[in-house]
Enzyme design. Structure first.
Site, PDB file in Angstrom:
ATOM      1  N   HIS A  74       4.489  10.786   8.907  1.00  0.00           N
ATOM      2  CA  HIS A  74       4.083  10.693   7.503  1.00  0.00           C
ATOM      3  C   HIS A  74       5.205  11.212   6.595  1.00  0.00           C
ATOM      4  O   HIS A  74       5.518  10.615   5.559  1.00  0.00           O
ATOM      5  CB  HIS A  74       2.843  11.558   7.229  1.00  0.00           C
ATOM      6  CG  HIS A  74       1.582  11.099   7.903  1.00  0.00           C
ATOM      7  ND1 HIS A  74       0.788  11.944   8.648  1.00  0.00           N
ATOM      8  CD2 HIS A  74       0.971   9.889   7.930  1.00  0.00           C
ATOM      9  CE1 HIS A  74      -0.264  11.283   9.105  1.00  0.00           C
ATOM     10  NE2 HIS A  74      -0.174  10.024   8.687  1.00  0.00           N
ATOM     11  N   ARG A  94       4.078   1.035  12.096  1.00  0.00           N
ATOM     12  CA  ARG A  94       4.853   1.571  13.219  1.00  0.00           C
ATOM     13  C   ARG A  94       5.141   0.501  14.249  1.00  0.00           C
ATOM     14  O   ARG A  94       6.244   0.398  14.755  1.00  0.00           O
ATOM     15  CB  ARG A  94       4.082   2.724  13.892  1.00  0.00           C
ATOM     16  CG  ARG A  94       3.926   3.933  13.018  1.00  0.00           C
ATOM     17  CD  ARG A  94       2.824   4.811  13.515  1.00  0.00           C
ATOM     18  NE  ARG A  94       1.540   4.139  13.433  1.00  0.00           N
ATOM     19  CZ  ARG A  94       0.358   4.682  13.648  1.00  0.00           C
ATOM     20  NH1 ARG A  94       0.285   5.945  13.988  1.00  0.00           N
ATOM     21  NH2 ARG A  94      -0.750   3.997  13.536  1.00  0.00           N
ATOM     22  N   SER A  99      -1.771  10.920  13.821  1.00  0.00           N
ATOM     23  CA  SER A  99      -2.522  12.180  13.711  1.00  0.00           C
ATOM     24  C   SER A  99      -3.473  12.331  14.888  1.00  0.00           C
ATOM     25  O   SER A  99      -3.652  13.434  15.410  1.00  0.00           O
ATOM     26  CB  SER A  99      -3.328  12.203  12.406  1.00  0.00           C
ATOM     27  OG  SER A  99      -2.477  12.205  11.303  1.00  0.00           O
ATOM     28  N   LYS A 157     -14.942   8.039   8.480  1.00  0.00           N
ATOM     29  CA  LYS A 157     -14.046   8.526   9.541  1.00  0.00           C
ATOM     30  C   LYS A 157     -14.655   9.659  10.361  1.00  0.00           C
ATOM     31  O   LYS A 157     -14.027  10.181  11.262  1.00  0.00           O
ATOM     32  CB  LYS A 157     -12.741   8.976   8.914  1.00  0.00           C
ATOM     33  CG  LYS A 157     -11.797   7.805   8.737  1.00  0.00           C
ATOM     34  CD  LYS A 157     -10.479   8.072   9.382  1.00  0.00           C
ATOM     35  CE  LYS A 157      -9.825   6.846   9.923  1.00  0.00           C
ATOM     36  NZ  LYS A 157      -8.526   7.148  10.484  1.00  0.00           N
TER      37      LYS A 157
HETATM   38  O1  PNS Z   1      -4.648   7.318   7.428  1.00  0.00           O
HETATM   39  P1  PNS Z   1      -5.593   6.174   7.504  1.00  0.00           P
HETATM   40  O2  PNS Z   1      -6.898   6.630   8.081  1.00  0.00           O
HETATM   41  O3  PNS Z   1      -5.006   4.993   8.229  1.00  0.00           O
HETATM   42  O4  PNS Z   1      -5.878   5.670   5.999  1.00  0.00           O
HETATM   43  C1  PNS Z   1      -6.808   4.647   5.725  1.00  0.00           C
HETATM   44  C2  PNS Z   1      -7.101   4.594   4.207  1.00  0.00           C
HETATM   45  C3  PNS Z   1      -7.542   5.938   3.711  1.00  0.00           C
HETATM   46  C4  PNS Z   1      -5.858   4.194   3.474  1.00  0.00           C
HETATM   47  C5  PNS Z   1      -8.214   3.523   3.970  1.00  0.00           C
HETATM   48  O5  PNS Z   1      -9.303   3.815   4.780  1.00  0.00           O
HETATM   49  C6  PNS Z   1      -8.642   3.471   2.507  1.00  0.00           C
HETATM   50  O6  PNS Z   1      -7.947   2.940   1.673  1.00  0.00           O
HETATM   51  N1  PNS Z   1      -9.822   4.060   2.198  1.00  0.00           N
HETATM   52  C7  PNS Z   1     -10.372   4.073   0.863  1.00  0.00           C
HETATM   53  C8  PNS Z   1     -11.565   3.126   0.751  1.00  0.00           C
HETATM   54  C9  PNS Z   1     -11.120   1.707   0.427  1.00  0.00           C
HETATM   55  O7  PNS Z   1     -10.524   1.438  -0.584  1.00  0.00           O
HETATM   56  N2  PNS Z   1     -11.444   0.798   1.348  1.00  0.00           N
HETATM   57  C10 PNS Z   1     -11.130  -0.622   1.212  1.00  0.00           C
HETATM   58  C11 PNS Z   1      -9.823  -0.958   1.904  1.00  0.00           C
HETATM   59  S1  PNS Z   1      -9.564  -2.687   1.903  1.00  0.00           S
END
Ligand code: PNS
Length: 173
Positions: free
Chosen positions: A19, A93, A131, A43
């Site tokens: 990150h 990645r 993570s 999550k």
């Molecule tokens: O670190 P991560 O878990 O890969 O991050 C995922 C994240 C937080 C970027 C994604 O889950 C997100 O954007 N969540 C907010 C809710 C949202 O907007 N969902 C629609 C995505 S199309």
């Protein structure tokens, strides 16, 4: 010239060197980078509280002038509008990341066409790092050097010991 403000969203449970690699790359490309921790109810239980994740990220980015750390709830696109951000930064990645990232980027674009998703690759040495894998290594007492900053390693070791003492299951996935 137009200023580009980007949001780098994620769970950051906890922040890894991968990150941070992306943050260092992103802060050179964008005028302002907001590292935004998602409060994502889907999550399940996270290892670290939002406050702890924020504290670690702030400590690791304190020296970078154009980076701020924040948290958001709900849709990322609503948060981008609220922050007047024109871009979302995401790390890719390996090919396996691409399908999910493409789906998210296209859905986000459908919801808010003014925000572009920008993909960047972390250094190859972090291409296997996540993570969840870091949490798993911490649970089994494996080596974390080179994967997370020392401060994060201390937090991980402490949290694993606390959970073990309280006989609480530790989320690795
Ligand atoms: O670190 P991560 O878990 O890969 O991050 C995922 C994240 C937080 C970027 C994604 O889950 C997100 O954007 N969540 C907010 C809710 C949202 O907007 N969902 C629609 C995505 S199309």
């Amino acid at each position: 010239m137009k200023q580009i403000a980007a949001i780098y969203p994620g769970s950051f449970d906890p922040v890894t060197n991968g990150h941070l690699d992306l943050i260092y790359r992103g802060c050179k490309l964008f005028d302002h980078l907001i590292v935004a921790i998602a409060q994502n109810p889907d999550k399940g239980g996270s290892l670290f509280s939002l406050g702890e994740r924020m504290e670690m990220l702030r400590a690791m980015t304190a020296e970078i002038d154009n980076v701020t750390v924040d948290a958001f709830e709900g849709l990322l696109m609503n948060y981008c509008i609220e922050k007047h951000a024109n871009a979302v930064l995401r790390g890719i990645r390996a090919v396996s990341d691409y399908e999910f990232e493409l789906q998210m980027a296209l859905m986000n674009r459908k919801m808010e066409p003014s925000v572009e998703t920008v993909f960047m690759m972390p250094a190859e040495k972090y291409s296997y790092l996540s993570s969840s894998i870091v949490r798993e290594i911490a649970v089994f007492g494996g080596p974390l050097n080179g994967l997370v900053p020392e401060l994060v390693e201390e937090h991980l070791r402490r949290r694993v010991a606390e959970k073990r003492a309280a006989a609480v299951e530790i989320p690795t996935k």
